[in-house]
Each structure stands twice: as structure tokens, then as C-alpha cells.
Design a protein around this motif. Structure first.
Motif, PDB file in Angstrom:
ATOM      1  N   TYR A 100      20.950 -16.499 -24.676  1.00 13.32           N
ATOM      2  CA  TYR A 100      22.210 -15.614 -24.990  1.00 13.32           C
ATOM      3  C   TYR A 100      23.027 -16.128 -26.223  1.00 13.32           C
ATOM      4  CZ  TYR A 100      19.635 -13.734 -20.638  1.00 13.32           C
ATOM      5  OH  TYR A 100      18.638 -13.141 -20.550  1.00 13.32           O
ATOM      6  N   HIS A 123      32.898 -23.252 -28.007  1.00 10.94           N
ATOM      7  CA  HIS A 123      34.123 -22.962 -27.642  1.00 10.94           C
ATOM      8  C   HIS A 123      33.055 -22.906 -25.882  1.00 10.94           C
ATOM      9  CE1 HIS A 123      30.421 -20.478 -28.310  1.00 10.94           C
ATOM     10  NE2 HIS A 123      30.432 -20.115 -26.651  1.00 10.94           N
ATOM     11  N   ARG A 124      32.328 -23.692 -25.559  1.00 12.31           N
ATOM     12  CA  ARG A 124      31.708 -24.049 -24.191  1.00 12.31           C
ATOM     13  C   ARG A 124      31.506 -25.159 -24.343  1.00 12.31           C
ATOM     14  NH1 ARG A 124      29.207 -20.307 -21.827  1.00 12.31           N
ATOM     15  NH2 ARG A 124      29.183 -18.805 -23.223  1.00 12.31           N
ATOM     16  N   VAL A 154      32.377 -19.792 -33.648  1.00 13.49           N
ATOM     17  CA  VAL A 154      31.159 -20.557 -33.721  1.00 13.49           C
ATOM     18  C   VAL A 154      30.090 -20.706 -35.060  1.00 13.49           C
ATOM     19  CG1 VAL A 154      28.630 -19.215 -33.246  1.00 13.49           C
ATOM     20  CG2 VAL A 154      30.527 -18.329 -31.732  1.00 13.49           C
ATOM     21  N   ASN A 208      20.561 -21.800 -24.636  1.00  9.78           N
ATOM     22  CA  ASN A 208      20.577 -21.087 -23.637  1.00  9.78           C
ATOM     23  C   ASN A 208      20.379 -20.091 -23.664  1.00  9.78           C
ATOM     24  OD1 ASN A 208      22.581 -19.669 -24.349  1.00  9.78           O
ATOM     25  ND2 ASN A 208      24.472 -20.956 -23.761  1.00  9.78           N
ATOM     26  N   ASP A 237      22.428 -21.281 -29.750  1.00 10.17           N
ATOM     27  CA  ASP A 237      21.441 -20.632 -30.827  1.00 10.17           C
ATOM     28  C   ASP A 237      22.570 -19.165 -32.099  1.00 10.17           C
ATOM     29  OD1 ASP A 237      21.620 -20.149 -27.483  1.00 10.17           O
ATOM     30  OD2 ASP A 237      21.827 -17.984 -28.559  1.00 10.17           O
ATOM     31  N   GLY A 238      23.280 -19.127 -31.291  1.00  6.36           N
ATOM     32  CA  GLY A 238      23.975 -17.588 -32.009  1.00  6.36           C
ATOM     33  C   GLY A 238      24.723 -18.512 -33.243  1.00  6.36           C
ATOM     34  N   ALA A 279      36.540 -22.956 -31.810  1.00  6.63           N
ATOM     35  CA  ALA A 279      37.134 -21.474 -31.302  1.00  6.63           C
ATOM     36  C   ALA A 279      35.631 -20.739 -32.578  1.00  6.63           C
ATOM     37  CB  ALA A 279      37.480 -21.206 -31.270  1.00  6.63           C
TER      38      ALA A 279
HETATM   39  C1  LIG Z   1      32.743 -16.402 -36.074  1.00 11.80           C
HETATM   40  C2  LIG Z   1      32.026 -16.292 -35.064  1.00 11.80           C
HETATM   41  N1  LIG Z   1      31.644 -15.088 -34.914  1.00 11.80           N
HETATM   42  C3  LIG Z   1      32.135 -14.245 -33.524  1.00 11.80           C
HETATM   43  C4  LIG Z   1      32.526 -14.853 -32.871  1.00 11.80           C
HETATM   44  C5  LIG Z   1      33.006 -14.201 -30.963  1.00 11.80           C
HETATM   45  N2  LIG Z   1      31.715 -15.101 -30.564  1.00 11.80           N
HETATM   46  C6  LIG Z   1      32.323 -15.823 -29.283  1.00 11.80           C
HETATM   47  S1  LIG Z   1      30.774 -17.190 -28.953  1.00 11.80           S
HETATM   48  C7  LIG Z   1      29.813 -15.927 -29.716  1.00 11.80           C
HETATM   49  C8  LIG Z   1      28.210 -15.490 -28.803  1.00 11.80           C
HETATM   50  C9  LIG Z   1      28.120 -17.620 -29.559  1.00 11.80           C
HETATM   51  O1  LIG Z   1      26.637 -18.126 -28.939  1.00 11.80           O
HETATM   52  P1  LIG Z   1      25.882 -19.180 -28.778  1.00 11.80           P
HETATM   53  O2  LIG Z   1      26.310 -19.899 -30.991  1.00 11.80           O
HETATM   54  O3  LIG Z   1      24.438 -18.845 -28.236  1.00 11.80           O
HETATM   55  O4  LIG Z   1      26.581 -19.811 -28.207  1.00 11.80           O
HETATM   56  P2  LIG Z   1      26.905 -19.935 -26.823  1.00 11.80           P
HETATM   57  O5  LIG Z   1      28.092 -19.220 -25.836  1.00 11.80           O
HETATM   58  O6  LIG Z   1      25.367 -19.382 -25.644  1.00 11.80           O
HETATM   59  O7  LIG Z   1      27.051 -20.640 -25.615  1.00 11.80           O
HETATM   60  C10 LIG Z   1      30.316 -15.729 -30.017  1.00 11.80           C
HETATM   61  C11 LIG Z   1      29.534 -14.025 -31.094  1.00 11.80           C
HETATM   62  C12 LIG Z   1      33.225 -16.111 -32.896  1.00 11.80           C
HETATM   63  N3  LIG Z   1      34.194 -16.544 -31.926  1.00 11.80           N
HETATM   64  N4  LIG Z   1      33.172 -16.811 -34.246  1.00 11.80           N
END
Ligand SMILES: Cc1ncc(C[n+]2csc(CCOP(=O)(O)OP(=O)(O)O)c2C)c(N)n1
Length: 325
Positions: free
Chosen positions: A179, A68-69, A119, A177, A148-149, A117
Motif C-alpha cells: 500500500y 517517514h516509517r 517520500v 508493503n 513502494d510508493g 518525511a
Molecule cells: C513527496 C511526497 N509526496 C507525498 C507525500 C505524502 N505521503 C506520505 S507517506 C505517503 C505514502 C508512501 O507510501 P510508500 O512509499 O509505499 O511507504 P509506506 O507508507 O507504505 O511505508 C505519501 C503519499 C509525502 N510525504 N511526500
């Protein structure tokens, strides 16, 4: 094979690409603030050395999957500003004919299989791409970017198991990063991130993601080994996002301090650090760097104007490209 980054032009290319990403993001943020861009977007500013250090170790035949980033990965893999801004504004000349937007840009001509989009959603795609290379006897490598999420997603453990069993040419690149949305990494990820890969027998490295040369050096070595069938590999890149989780996340003090943001911006910025290195080594003068920055700024301004004036796709396209033929 990707060239070794040992000469002046290679260093300048890494600098140029980092500034291109920062400039793209500053312009995208402006489009959001002036209500010209529909929806939200997630800024990559601060993390440029990760995408550039990695992608400058790859060729167009090598592939990446993104998140997504994803603007930084897309620019670093060779994308064109005009087509990217057109995509952000929903225009026909965008990479996905304006129907993907910020979180779904794919640029197959440079081996970018696309932002995602969901994660962790690109992990299966990247691993499948590496399996394809192995089955066809091709020597390209796929890099899977994720945050990291995404280490909390079960898919990561399924694909790492398969990749390790089958020695696939894939590099898992975890951009840590600090967070995940509005939560600190240590509150969502127990223990060590690299240990997750090591549990599958995957060689894992932690690297300073603000140091483009360190990232590039490590990636070149791992890519060369992955081409020879020694993959998969895992990298945890320690980095920081300067903006909020997305452009609308303005008041952030409830989850991270302004002092912390200032510290990263002023003392650990990948562009400032690399610029100082280029000047101190006599690779470029301050004037040459300023000229490069200005040329990139002009490119971006021209591309934004082009995208603003470009056509929207015809309404008859609304159900095109939804299903594969
Ligand atoms: C499967 C799923 N769960 C939740 C979300 C909502 N969501 C979008 S970005 C994000 C955080 C992602 O964190 P990270 O992977 O660390 O990437 P960063 O945004 O820090 O680059 C979440 C929970 C999603 N898009 N997809």
C-alpha cells in the motif's frame, strides 16, 4: 566486516532486535493514544524482518537512509530507546534535541543518516553518501530504505542512473508493503518494480520480507559485493504493515479487509515465524524467549518513563541547528 549470522548469538540478536522494534512501536502507539505525543507517527510493526535482516548485515561504518516509517530502521541500526522516546516527546535529550520528532530521527553514531518525511527524499542522500565512499576510497556501503510508493518519484530514476554509471556502493531497499497510504500498490505502480532497476543494468532481487534469515542472507552477499565495487544493487522486500498508514488511520476497511490483515498477522508474522524456528532448532527455549521479551518490555517501559520526565529544550534553542555554520 559484518559477521556471518551462523551462530546462536547472531540468531538471538536478530530475534531480539525484531522484538525491540515491535515493542518500541507498541509503546509509541500508546503515547499517541494517550495524547502524550504530539503529531502522528507511522508504525513499522509487521515489517521488522526487513530492517533487522538488512541492518544485521551492516557495520556501524555502513550507512542507511530512512523514511517517514523510520523507527524500525533506527532501532535496527542500533539506536537507544531513551533517546528515541525523548525525540518523540520533543525532549532535549532526543536524537535531534526534540526538534525532529518521529519522522526526522538521525543517529549518526550508528550510521543512520536520518528519517525523511519526503517520500523518496532520502534517495539522493543515500546515493550521495555512496559517491562519497567511492571518492574517498572507503569501503562502507549505504542502504537506502524506501516504500513502494516512492517508486513513483522521478528522483529514483535519476539516482539509479548515476549509481549504475559510477558503480556506487549503494543498495536500494524497496519495502513493498502492498500500500501507498490508502491505495494498493498495483494501482500506483505499473509493471514490475524490480524491472525498474534492471532497466538501468542494476542487479535486482525480490525477497520474502517476512523471513529475516532470507533477508539477512541476501543482504550479506550484496554488501560484500558492493564493498568490492560491484554495486549498486536493488532489493524488493515483500512485507506488510499491521497498523494503518499512520496511527490515526483506524477504519481501514474501505481500502483493505480485516481478513487480509488477519492472514498476515497470524500466518506470516516475522517474529512468530522466527521464534518457532529458534525453538524447533534448539537455539532457544520458550522460557528463554519469554524472558527476553519481558526484558525488552521492561527496557521500553523504563525508557518511556524517562522520556516523560525529561526536560524540554530551552526556548532560546528554537532557531539553533537550522542552518549549518
Ligand atoms: C513527496 C511526497 N509526496 C507525498 C507525500 C505524502 N505521503 C506520505 S507517506 C505517503 C505514502 C508512501 O507510501 P510508500 O512509499 O509505499 O511507504 P509506506 O507508507 O507504505 O511505508 C505519501 C503519499 C509525502 N510525504 N511526500
Amino acid at each position: 566486516m559484518a559477521k556471518a549470522k551462523t551462530n546462536t548469538e547472531d540468531y538471538l540478536q536478530m530475534y531480539r532486535q525484531m522484538v525491540r522494534i515491535r515493542t518500541f512501536e507498541d509503546n509509541a502507539n500508546q503515547l499517541y493514544l494517550s495524547a502524550k505525543m504530539p503529531g502522528l507517527t507511522h508504525m513499522y510493526s509487521g515489517e521488522e524482518a526487513v530492517a533487522v535482516g538488512i541492518c544485521e548485515a551492516l557495520t556501524d561504518d555502513d550507512r542507511i537512509t530512512s523514511t517517514h516509517r523510520g523507527h524500525g530502521h533506527c532501532v535496527a541500526k542500533g539506536a537507544d530507546f531513551r533517546q528515541m522516546f525523548c525525540e518523540l516527546l520533543g525532549k532535549e535529550e532526543g536524537y535531534c534535541r526534540g526538534k525532529g520528532g518521529s519522522m526526522h530521527i538521525a543517529d549518526q553514531s550508528h550510521g543512520n543518516l536520518g528519517a525523511n518525511a519526503i517520500v523518496g527524499g532520502s534517495m539522493g542522500i543515500a546515493t550521495g553518501s555512496a559517491l562519497r565512499a567511492k571518492l574517498l576510497g572507503q569501503d562502507d556501503v549505504t542502504v537506502c530504505f524506501f516504500g513502494d510508493g516512492a517508486t513513483a518519484q522521478g528522483l529514483m530514476y535519476e539516482v539509479m542512473n548515476m549509481a549504475a554509471l559510477w558503480s556506487l556502493p549503494v543498495i536500494y531497499a524497496c519495502e513493498n508493503n502492498g500500500y501507498s497510504e490508502y491505495t494498493k500498490t498495483e494501482e500506483i505502480a505499473a509493471g514490475s518494480i524490480t524491472a525498474r532497476a534492471e532497466a538501468f543494468g542494476i542487479e535486482a532481487h525480490q525477497v520474502d520480507g517476512q523471513d529475516v534469515m532470507a533477508v539477512n542472507d541476501l543482504t550479506r552477499k550484496l554488501v560484500a559485493r558492493a564493498r568490492k565495487g560491484e554495486g549498486p544493487f536493488f532489493m524488493e522486500l515483500m512485507t506488510y504493515r499491521y497498523h494503518g498508514h499512520h496511527v490515526g488511520d483506524i477504519n481501514r476497511e474501505y481500502y483493505r479487509s480485516k481478513a487480509e490483515e488477519k492472514e498476515w498477522r497470524e500466518n506470516r508474522d516475522p517474529i512468530i515465524r522466527f521464534r518457532a524456528y529458534l525453538v524447533s532448532e534448539g537455539i532457544a527455549t520458550e522460557d528463554e524467549i519469554e524472558a527476553m521479551n519481558a526484558a525488552i518490555e521492561r527496557d521500553a517501559t523504563e525508557a518511556v518513563a524517562y522520556a516523560e520526565a525529561a526536560r524540554y529544550p530551552d526556548v532560546s534553542e528554537v532557531d539553533m541547528h537550522v542552518y549549518a555554520d
